[in-house]
Design an enzyme around this catalytic site. Sequence first.
Site, mmCIF file in Angstrom:
data_model
loop_
_atom_site.group_PDB
_atom_site.id
_atom_site.type_symbol
_atom_site.label_atom_id
_atom_site.label_comp_id
_atom_site.label_asym_id
_atom_site.label_seq_id
_atom_site.Cartn_x
_atom_site.Cartn_y
_atom_site.Cartn_z
ATOM 1 N N LYS A 229 -78.483 -19.030 -4.595
ATOM 2 C CA LYS A 229 -77.297 -19.907 -4.502
ATOM 3 C C LYS A 229 -76.014 -19.107 -4.778
ATOM 4 O O LYS A 229 -75.023 -19.241 -4.051
ATOM 5 C CB LYS A 229 -77.444 -21.047 -5.520
ATOM 6 C CG LYS A 229 -76.233 -21.933 -5.648
ATOM 7 C CD LYS A 229 -75.928 -22.704 -4.379
ATOM 8 C CE LYS A 229 -74.568 -23.339 -4.454
ATOM 9 N NZ LYS A 229 -74.189 -24.042 -3.249
ATOM 10 N N ARG B 199 -60.554 -29.898 -7.397
ATOM 11 C CA ARG B 199 -60.884 -28.867 -8.381
ATOM 12 C C ARG B 199 -60.515 -27.487 -7.824
ATOM 13 O O ARG B 199 -60.917 -27.126 -6.733
ATOM 14 C CB ARG B 199 -62.374 -28.931 -8.740
ATOM 15 C CG ARG B 199 -62.707 -30.148 -9.603
ATOM 16 C CD ARG B 199 -64.178 -30.244 -9.920
ATOM 17 N NE ARG B 199 -64.961 -30.820 -8.843
ATOM 18 C CZ ARG B 199 -66.256 -31.127 -8.924
ATOM 19 N NH1 ARG B 199 -66.905 -30.895 -10.045
ATOM 20 N NH2 ARG B 199 -66.896 -31.663 -7.914
ATOM 21 N N GLY C 108 -56.327 -18.781 5.117
ATOM 22 C CA GLY C 108 -55.706 -19.988 4.581
ATOM 23 C C GLY C 108 -55.004 -19.706 3.266
ATOM 24 O O GLY C 108 -54.592 -18.571 3.018
ATOM 25 N N CYS D 27 -66.891 -25.059 -6.396
ATOM 26 C CA CYS D 27 -68.008 -24.102 -6.383
ATOM 27 C C CYS D 27 -67.580 -22.642 -6.316
ATOM 28 O O CYS D 27 -67.860 -21.874 -7.234
ATOM 29 C CB CYS D 27 -68.949 -24.420 -5.222
ATOM 30 S SG CYS D 27 -69.799 -25.994 -5.468
ATOM 31 N N LYS E 166 -59.902 -28.785 0.562
ATOM 32 C CA LYS E 166 -60.173 -28.653 1.996
ATOM 33 C C LYS E 166 -60.180 -30.058 2.585
ATOM 34 O O LYS E 166 -60.117 -31.046 1.834
ATOM 35 C CB LYS E 166 -61.502 -27.936 2.255
ATOM 36 C CG LYS E 166 -62.707 -28.720 1.763
ATOM 37 C CD LYS E 166 -63.996 -28.073 2.241
ATOM 38 C CE LYS E 166 -65.191 -28.915 1.859
ATOM 39 N NZ LYS E 166 -66.472 -28.365 2.292
ATOM 40 N N LYS F 182 -65.748 -20.882 -9.457
ATOM 41 C CA LYS F 182 -66.545 -20.757 -10.681
ATOM 42 C C LYS F 182 -67.840 -19.974 -10.435
ATOM 43 O O LYS F 182 -68.292 -19.231 -11.304
ATOM 44 C CB LYS F 182 -66.832 -22.132 -11.285
ATOM 45 C CG LYS F 182 -67.975 -22.891 -10.645
ATOM 46 C CD LYS F 182 -68.384 -24.104 -11.463
ATOM 47 C CE LYS F 182 -69.391 -24.958 -10.712
ATOM 48 N NZ LYS F 182 -70.675 -24.353 -10.426
ATOM 49 N N THR G 254 -76.086 -25.573 -9.939
ATOM 50 C CA THR G 254 -76.001 -24.129 -9.718
ATOM 51 C C THR G 254 -76.030 -23.442 -11.080
ATOM 52 O O THR G 254 -75.120 -23.634 -11.892
ATOM 53 C CB THR G 254 -74.696 -23.792 -8.973
ATOM 54 O OG1 THR G 254 -74.704 -24.499 -7.727
ATOM 55 C CG2 THR G 254 -74.575 -22.296 -8.726
ATOM 56 N N PHE H 226 -77.201 -26.600 -1.177
ATOM 57 C CA PHE H 226 -76.238 -25.877 -0.330
ATOM 58 C C PHE H 226 -75.310 -26.802 0.429
ATOM 59 O O PHE H 226 -74.602 -26.360 1.332
ATOM 60 C CB PHE H 226 -76.995 -24.972 0.652
ATOM 61 C CG PHE H 226 -77.831 -23.925 -0.038
ATOM 62 C CD1 PHE H 226 -77.253 -22.734 -0.457
ATOM 63 C CD2 PHE H 226 -79.169 -24.142 -0.301
ATOM 64 C CE1 PHE H 226 -78.009 -21.773 -1.122
ATOM 65 C CE2 PHE H 226 -79.936 -23.188 -0.960
ATOM 66 C CZ PHE H 226 -79.357 -22.003 -1.375
HETATM 67 N N1 LIG Z 1 -69.860 -30.118 -5.308
HETATM 68 C C1 LIG Z 1 -70.506 -29.339 -4.448
HETATM 69 O O1 LIG Z 1 -70.119 -29.205 -3.295
HETATM 70 C C2 LIG Z 1 -71.736 -28.586 -4.890
HETATM 71 C C3 LIG Z 1 -72.555 -27.994 -3.911
HETATM 72 C C4 LIG Z 1 -73.710 -27.333 -4.322
HETATM 73 C C5 LIG Z 1 -74.000 -27.223 -5.680
HETATM 74 N N2 LIG Z 1 -73.162 -27.777 -6.603
HETATM 75 C C6 LIG Z 1 -73.542 -27.674 -8.014
HETATM 76 O O2 LIG Z 1 -74.145 -28.908 -8.407
HETATM 77 C C7 LIG Z 1 -73.824 -29.224 -9.759
HETATM 78 C C8 LIG Z 1 -73.124 -30.576 -9.823
HETATM 79 O O3 LIG Z 1 -71.914 -30.479 -9.095
HETATM 80 P P1 LIG Z 1 -71.048 -31.776 -8.737
HETATM 81 O O4 LIG Z 1 -69.918 -31.314 -7.896
HETATM 82 O O5 LIG Z 1 -71.964 -32.841 -8.251
HETATM 83 O O6 LIG Z 1 -70.503 -32.168 -10.205
HETATM 84 P P2 LIG Z 1 -69.713 -33.468 -10.651
HETATM 85 O O7 LIG Z 1 -68.839 -33.031 -11.743
HETATM 86 O O8 LIG Z 1 -69.171 -34.170 -9.464
HETATM 87 O O9 LIG Z 1 -70.877 -34.409 -11.249
HETATM 88 C C9 LIG Z 1 -71.603 -34.120 -12.402
HETATM 89 C C10 LIG Z 1 -72.057 -35.438 -13.004
HETATM 90 O O10 LIG Z 1 -72.930 -35.170 -14.108
HETATM 91 C C11 LIG Z 1 -72.692 -36.151 -15.105
HETATM 92 N N3 LIG Z 1 -73.218 -35.686 -16.396
HETATM 93 C C12 LIG Z 1 -72.716 -34.717 -17.193
HETATM 94 N N4 LIG Z 1 -73.480 -34.591 -18.302
HETATM 95 C C13 LIG Z 1 -74.477 -35.490 -18.190
HETATM 96 C C14 LIG Z 1 -75.601 -35.818 -18.995
HETATM 97 N N5 LIG Z 1 -75.830 -35.182 -20.147
HETATM 98 N N6 LIG Z 1 -76.441 -36.784 -18.578
HETATM 99 C C15 LIG Z 1 -76.208 -37.428 -17.404
HETATM 100 N N7 LIG Z 1 -75.169 -37.145 -16.591
HETATM 101 C C16 LIG Z 1 -74.317 -36.188 -16.978
HETATM 102 C C17 LIG Z 1 -71.196 -36.334 -15.079
HETATM 103 O O11 LIG Z 1 -70.803 -37.553 -15.684
HETATM 104 C C18 LIG Z 1 -70.913 -36.278 -13.579
HETATM 105 O O12 LIG Z 1 -70.934 -37.578 -12.998
HETATM 106 C C19 LIG Z 1 -72.952 -28.058 -10.243
HETATM 107 O O13 LIG Z 1 -73.787 -27.113 -10.868
HETATM 108 C C20 LIG Z 1 -72.381 -27.486 -8.967
HETATM 109 O O14 LIG Z 1 -72.054 -26.122 -9.105
HETATM 110 C C21 LIG Z 1 -72.058 -28.472 -6.230
#
Ligand SMILES: NC(=O)c1ccc[n+]([C@@H]2O[C@H](COP(=O)([O-])OP(=O)(O)OC[C@H]3O[C@@H](n4cnc5c(N)ncnc54)[C@H](O)[C@@H]3O)[C@@H](O)[C@H]2O)c1
Length: 432
Positions: free
Chosen positions: A205, A328, A254, A261, A321, A264, A121, A150
Site C-alpha cells: 500500500k 485534508r 497541478g 493519503c 481533488k 501522510k 494503511t 486502494f
Molecule cells: N480515504 C481514502 O481514500 C483511503 C484510501 C485507502 C486507504 N485509506 C486508509 O484507510 C484508513 C481510514 O481512512 P478514512 O479516510 O476512511 O478515515 P476517516 O477519518 O474518514 O474515518 C475513520 C473513522 O474511524 C473512526 N474511529 C476512530 N477510532 C475508532 C475506534 N476506536 N473505534 C471505532 N471507530 C473509530 C472515526 O470516528 C472515523 O469515522 C486510513 O488508514 C487511511 O490511510 C484511506
Amino acid sequence: MNIAVIGTGYVGLVTGVGFAETGNAVICADVDVSKIDRLKQNKIPIYEPGLEPMVERNQSEGRLSFTTDVGAAVEASDIVFIAVGTPQDEDGSADLRHVLDVAAVIGKHMNRPKIVATKSTVPVGTAEKVRAAVAAQTKVPFAVASNPEFLKEGAAVGDFMKPDRVVLGVDDPEAEATLRELYEPFVRTGNPILFMDIPSAEFTKYAANAMLATRITLMNQFADVCERVGANVEHVRLGIGTDERIGRAFLFPGPGYGGSCFPKDVKALVSTARGAGFPLELLETVDRVNEAHKHVPFAKVKALLGVVQGRTIALWGLAFKALTDDMRDSSALIFIAEALAEGATLRVHDPKAMHEARRRLGNTVIYVESPYEALEGADALVVLTEWQEYRVLDHERAKKLLKTPVVVDARNLYDPARMRKAGFTYASIGRA
Ligand SMILES: NC(=O)c1ccc[n+]([C@@H]2O[C@H](COP(=O)([O-])OP(=O)(O)OC[C@H]3O[C@@H](n4cnc5c(N)ncnc54)[C@H](O)[C@@H]3O)[C@@H](O)[C@H]2O)c1
C-alpha cells in the site's frame, strides 16, 4: 458471511456497503455517535458518488446495520475489518493508536474464532502488534490478515466493487480460503486476488502511494522547468503518457498533491525507511518538493496582482481533488492561509466541500453559493480543484464580474491562447 467493519469513514463505509452489496451480513461500527445516527437514517456523512442508494438499499433489505457498540459488532461477526484512521504522528510516522485500541476491543469480545483483517494503511509490523493486542485479551484462537485498500475518493464505489486487484497478506490457510471466498464476487472479470506474506501486503500500500505521489511530483517539477525553458507541460504530458511503459494516469500537473493519503503515507514510509536504517532519499525529496509546490498558486497570483493587501480573490475549489468533499491536506488550505496572512479577502466556492470548509475556516472567508458569485468585485480568479463545472469559463460573464481580468488556473483547465485573446491576464502550471 458475518462481517464487522470498525470505523465508518471513507474506507470503512464503502467496505461495509460493498460487502453487504454482495450478500453478506455487515455491521459497521464507529465511536462517532452523530455519524452512526445519521447513517441509521441513510444520511451519508461524506460526499461519495453512488454510495447513498447502496446504503439505503442494503440497510432496508437487512444486510447492513450501524452501531456505536464496537464490542457487539465484533461478537456478531466471523471476520472483523479494522478501517479506522491512521493519521500522521508528530515524527511523521503513522499513529496506530486507533488501530490498537480497536484490536484490544476485538480481543475483549472474541467470543468465537475470527479473522482480524486490517484495512487501514499501516506500516510493516502492525499486524503483529494487532495480533499481540488481541491475544493479550483472549485465549480464543484467531487469525490476522493485512488487506490494504486502494480505492480512490470520488470513485470509491466502483473501485471497491471492481478492484484492479485485491491484496491480502495472510499466514493461515483457513483464513486465506475464507478471504478468497469473500472477495471472489468482486473479481469475476479475472482481476487477481494476490495472496502474499503479511509484511509484503502492508508494504504494498505504501509502495503504491509513494509511486503515485512521485509521478505527480515529477510532473510538477517538469512543469516548473517547462515554464522557464519555453515548453508546454501539457504537450509533454501527452507525449509521454502515450508511451505504454509510462501510461496516462497521474501525470496531471497541478497545485501539489493533498488528501488524506499521499502526504501522510509518503511521510510514514520515509519514517519507516529511516527506522530501518535505509533513508528513502528520493521520497524525502518528493515530500519536500510537494510541500514547496503548494505555494505556487499564491506566488502566481501575487506576481500578477503585485500587491495582495486589500485585494479580493475569488477561489474556485476547496477539496483536494474533484468529486470529493475531503479537504485534508488540500492545497487550498495553504493558499487561503497565505492570502489571508497578506491581507486579501477571499470569496470561495466548492460544489461539495462548503460544509467542510465552514468547519475548518469559520468566518475567515466569504462563502458563495455559485461559482460566478465568487467573481463579483474580485481582483482575480484562482482555480484550485478540477471540478467539471469549472472546466468551461464564460469569458464575457467572468470579465464583467471581475474588477480586473486576472486568472490563475492551477489545473490547466483553460487554453492559454484563448484566454489571452479574450483579454485575460492568465497564468497556469507549466505552460510558458
Ligand atoms: N480515504 C481514502 O481514500 C483511503 C484510501 C485507502 C486507504 N485509506 C486508509 O484507510 C484508513 C481510514 O481512512 P478514512 O479516510 O476512511 O478515515 P476517516 O477519518 O474518514 O474515518 C475513520 C473513522 O474511524 C473512526 N474511529 C476512530 N477510532 C475508532 C475506534 N476506536 N473505534 C471505532 N471507530 C473509530 C472515526 O470516528 C472515523 O469515522 C486510513 O488508514 C487511511 O490511510 C484511506
